[in-house]
Write a protein that holds these residues in place. Structure first.
Motif, PDB file in Angstrom:
ATOM      1  N   VAL A  11       0.850  -1.214   0.096  1.00  0.00           N
ATOM      2  CA  VAL A  11      -0.050   0.018  -0.099  1.00  0.00           C
ATOM      3  C   VAL A  11       0.823   1.259   0.252  1.00  0.00           C
ATOM      4  N   TYR A  12       2.048   1.274   0.838  1.00  0.00           N
ATOM      5  CA  TYR A  12       2.771   2.518   0.829  1.00  0.00           C
ATOM      6  C   TYR A  12       3.548   2.660  -0.363  1.00  0.00           C
ATOM      7  N   LEU A  13       3.882   1.691  -1.305  1.00  0.00           N
ATOM      8  CA  LEU A  13       4.737   1.943  -2.353  1.00  0.00           C
ATOM      9  C   LEU A  13       3.727   2.290  -3.356  1.00  0.00           C
ATOM     10  N   ILE A  14       2.289   1.720  -3.532  1.00  0.00           N
ATOM     11  CA  ILE A  14       1.347   2.228  -4.560  1.00  0.00           C
ATOM     12  C   ILE A  14       1.115   3.676  -4.142  1.00  0.00           C
ATOM     13  N   SER A  15       1.017   4.044  -3.217  1.00  0.00           N
ATOM     14  CA  SER A  15       0.528   5.204  -2.652  1.00  0.00           C
ATOM     15  C   SER A  15       1.657   6.508  -2.669  1.00  0.00           C
ATOM     16  N   CYS A  16       2.933   6.053  -3.214  1.00  0.00           N
ATOM     17  CA  CYS A  16       3.824   7.120  -3.368  1.00  0.00           C
ATOM     18  C   CYS A  16       3.478   7.837  -4.328  1.00  0.00           C
ATOM     19  N   ASP A  17       3.607   9.227  -4.156  1.00  0.00           N
ATOM     20  CA  ASP A  17       3.429   9.923  -5.356  1.00  0.00           C
ATOM     21  C   ASP A  17       4.786  10.419  -6.498  1.00  0.00           C
ATOM     22  N   SER A  18       4.499   9.821  -7.682  1.00  0.00           N
ATOM     23  CA  SER A  18       5.714   9.797  -8.598  1.00  0.00           C
ATOM     24  C   SER A  18       6.000  11.082  -9.245  1.00  0.00           C
ATOM     25  N   ASP A  19       4.910  11.964  -8.946  1.00  0.00           N
ATOM     26  CA  ASP A  19       4.979  13.378  -9.614  1.00  0.00           C
ATOM     27  C   ASP A  19       6.385  14.309  -9.163  1.00  0.00           C
ATOM     28  N   ASN A  20       6.883  13.853  -7.844  1.00  0.00           N
ATOM     29  CA  ASN A  20       7.982  14.430  -7.378  1.00  0.00           C
ATOM     30  C   ASN A  20       9.506  13.672  -7.968  1.00  0.00           C
ATOM     31  N   ASP A  21       9.228  12.741  -8.812  1.00  0.00           N
ATOM     32  CA  ASP A  21      10.527  12.002  -9.226  1.00  0.00           C
ATOM     33  C   ASP A  21      11.153  12.881 -10.584  1.00  0.00           C
ATOM     34  N   PRO A  22      12.378  13.043 -10.402  1.00  0.00           N
ATOM     35  CA  PRO A  22      13.150  13.837 -11.655  1.00  0.00           C
ATOM     36  C   PRO A  22      12.738  13.153 -13.033  1.00  0.00           C
ATOM     37  N   VAL A  23      12.104  13.876 -13.676  1.00  0.00           N
ATOM     38  CA  VAL A  23      11.851  13.283 -15.115  1.00  0.00           C
ATOM     39  C   VAL A  23      12.084  14.509 -16.056  1.00  0.00           C
ATOM     40  N   ILE A  24      12.934  14.412 -16.928  1.00  0.00           N
ATOM     41  CA  ILE A  24      13.242  15.512 -17.870  1.00  0.00           C
ATOM     42  C   ILE A  24      12.565  14.786 -19.091  1.00  0.00           C
ATOM     43  N   GLN A  25      11.633  15.268 -19.619  1.00  0.00           N
ATOM     44  CA  GLN A  25      10.965  14.792 -20.833  1.00  0.00           C
ATOM     45  C   GLN A  25      11.218  14.957 -22.301  1.00  0.00           C
ATOM     46  N   ASP A  26      12.329  15.760 -22.391  1.00  0.00           N
ATOM     47  CA  ASP A  26      12.882  15.971 -23.730  1.00  0.00           C
ATOM     48  C   ASP A  26      14.471  15.364 -23.841  1.00  0.00           C
ATOM     49  N   THR A  27      14.363  14.175 -24.506  1.00  0.00           N
ATOM     50  CA  THR A  27      15.876  13.585 -24.731  1.00  0.00           C
ATOM     51  C   THR A  27      16.420  14.254 -25.883  1.00  0.00           C
ATOM     52  N   GLY A  28      15.555  15.268 -26.560  1.00  0.00           N
ATOM     53  CA  GLY A  28      16.217  16.168 -27.533  1.00  0.00           C
ATOM     54  C   GLY A  28      17.490  16.903 -27.241  1.00  0.00           C
ATOM     55  N   LEU A  29      17.620  16.956 -25.884  1.00  0.00           N
ATOM     56  CA  LEU A  29      18.986  17.776 -25.340  1.00  0.00           C
ATOM     57  C   LEU A  29      20.245  17.008 -25.662  1.00  0.00           C
ATOM     58  N   ASN A  30      20.118  15.661 -25.582  1.00  0.00           N
ATOM     59  CA  ASN A  30      21.309  14.973 -25.864  1.00  0.00           C
ATOM     60  C   ASN A  30      22.122  15.491 -26.950  1.00  0.00           C
ATOM     61  N   GLY A  31      23.442  15.479 -26.684  1.00  0.00           N
ATOM     62  CA  GLY A  31      24.421  15.787 -27.721  1.00  0.00           C
ATOM     63  C   GLY A  31      25.097  16.860 -27.467  1.00  0.00           C
ATOM     64  N   GLU A  32      25.910  17.804 -28.516  1.00  0.00           N
ATOM     65  CA  GLU A  32      26.424  19.206 -28.221  1.00  0.00           C
ATOM     66  C   GLU A  32      25.755  19.987 -28.887  1.00  0.00           C
ATOM     67  N   TRP A  33      26.218  21.401 -28.161  1.00  0.00           N
ATOM     68  CA  TRP A  33      25.412  22.524 -28.415  1.00  0.00           C
ATOM     69  C   TRP A  33      26.572  23.684 -28.066  1.00  0.00           C
ATOM     70  N   ILE A  34      26.554  24.423 -29.085  1.00  0.00           N
ATOM     71  CA  ILE A  34      27.367  25.934 -29.021  1.00  0.00           C
ATOM     72  C   ILE A  34      26.583  27.177 -28.829  1.00  0.00           C
ATOM     73  N   LEU A  35      27.071  27.785 -28.061  1.00  0.00           N
ATOM     74  CA  LEU A  35      26.351  29.156 -27.777  1.00  0.00           C
ATOM     75  C   LEU A  35      26.480  30.145 -28.719  1.00  0.00           C
ATOM     76  N   GLN A  36      25.203  30.775 -29.290  1.00  0.00           N
ATOM     77  CA  GLN A  36      25.196  31.436 -30.127  1.00  0.00           C
ATOM     78  C   GLN A  36      24.961  33.192 -29.743  1.00  0.00           C
ATOM     79  N   GLU A  37      24.135  33.017 -28.581  1.00  0.00           N
ATOM     80  CA  GLU A  37      23.819  34.352 -28.100  1.00  0.00           C
ATOM     81  C   GLU A  37      23.451  34.351 -26.794  1.00  0.00           C
ATOM     82  N   VAL A  38      23.726  35.595 -25.926  1.00  0.00           N
ATOM     83  CA  VAL A  38      23.303  35.902 -24.248  1.00  0.00           C
ATOM     84  C   VAL A  38      22.514  36.858 -24.489  1.00  0.00           C
ATOM     85  N   SER A  39      21.184  36.822 -24.074  1.00  0.00           N
ATOM     86  CA  SER A  39      20.317  38.018 -23.993  1.00  0.00           C
ATOM     87  C   SER A  39      19.885  38.247 -22.565  1.00  0.00           C
ATOM     88  N   CYS A  40      20.335  39.502 -22.167  1.00  0.00           N
ATOM     89  CA  CYS A  40      20.285  40.016 -20.785  1.00  0.00           C
ATOM     90  C   CYS A  40      20.150  41.600 -20.803  1.00  0.00           C
TER      91      CYS A  40
END
Length: 129
Positions: A11-40
C-alpha cells in the motif's frame, strides 16, 4: 503478521506520489550545443565570441559537460554537472534552474531567477553542433 506487513508495504509503495520524481521529458537535449547569443540586461562587446562556450548533454546519465575555450565564462565554469528536474526545467546541484526548449537544432535556456528582481533574467541561445 508477515502478510500484514507485506500488505502495508505494498500500500505504501502504491501510494507514493511519482510526480516528484525527476523526469526530463525531452531527450532532444542529448548531444553537443554551441552558444550563439546571450540576451540579458547587460552589455557585451560587439566582437565577443559566444561560440567558445559549448555544452554536451548526456541524457542517459543526466550529466552536462561545459567547455569554455576562451577567457570569458557566459554559462557555467568548465566542468561536469549533474542535473535533474521535471518537464522542461533543469535543476542543477548548485541551486540554479533553467527552463529549456528544444526546437529542431536550437536550444534555448532561460535562467529561472528571483522574480522580484527584474534585471537578472538571462536567455542563452544555442545551436546543435
Amino acid at each position: 503478521m508477515k502478510r500484514f506487513l507485506g500488505l502495508m508495504m505494498l500500500v505504501y509503495l502504491i501510494s507514493c506520489d511519482s510526480d516528484n520524481d525527476p523526469v526530463i521529458q525531452d531527450t532532444g537535449l542529448n548531444g553537443e550545443w554551441i552558444l550563439q547569443e546571450v540576451s540579458c540586461f547587460c552589455a557585451f562587446d560587439a566582437n565577443v565570441d559566444f561560440s567558445e562556450t559549448r555544452l554536451i548533454f548526456e541524457t542517459d546519465t543526466n550529466t552536462l559537460t561545459v567547455i569554455n575555450e576562451g577567457t570569458d565564462r557566459f554559462f557555467k565554469e568548465s566542468g561536469v554537472y549533474r542535473y535533474g528536474g521535471q518537464n522542461n526545467v533543469l535543476d542543477f546541484t548548485d541551486n540554479t534552474s533553467y527552463q529549456f526548449e528544444v526546437a529542431e537544432n536550437q536550444l534555448t535556456l532561460v535562467y529561472l531567477d528571483n522574480p522580484q528582481i527584474a534585471d537578472d533574467e538571462v536567455v542563452y541561445s544555442f545551436r546543435r553542433s
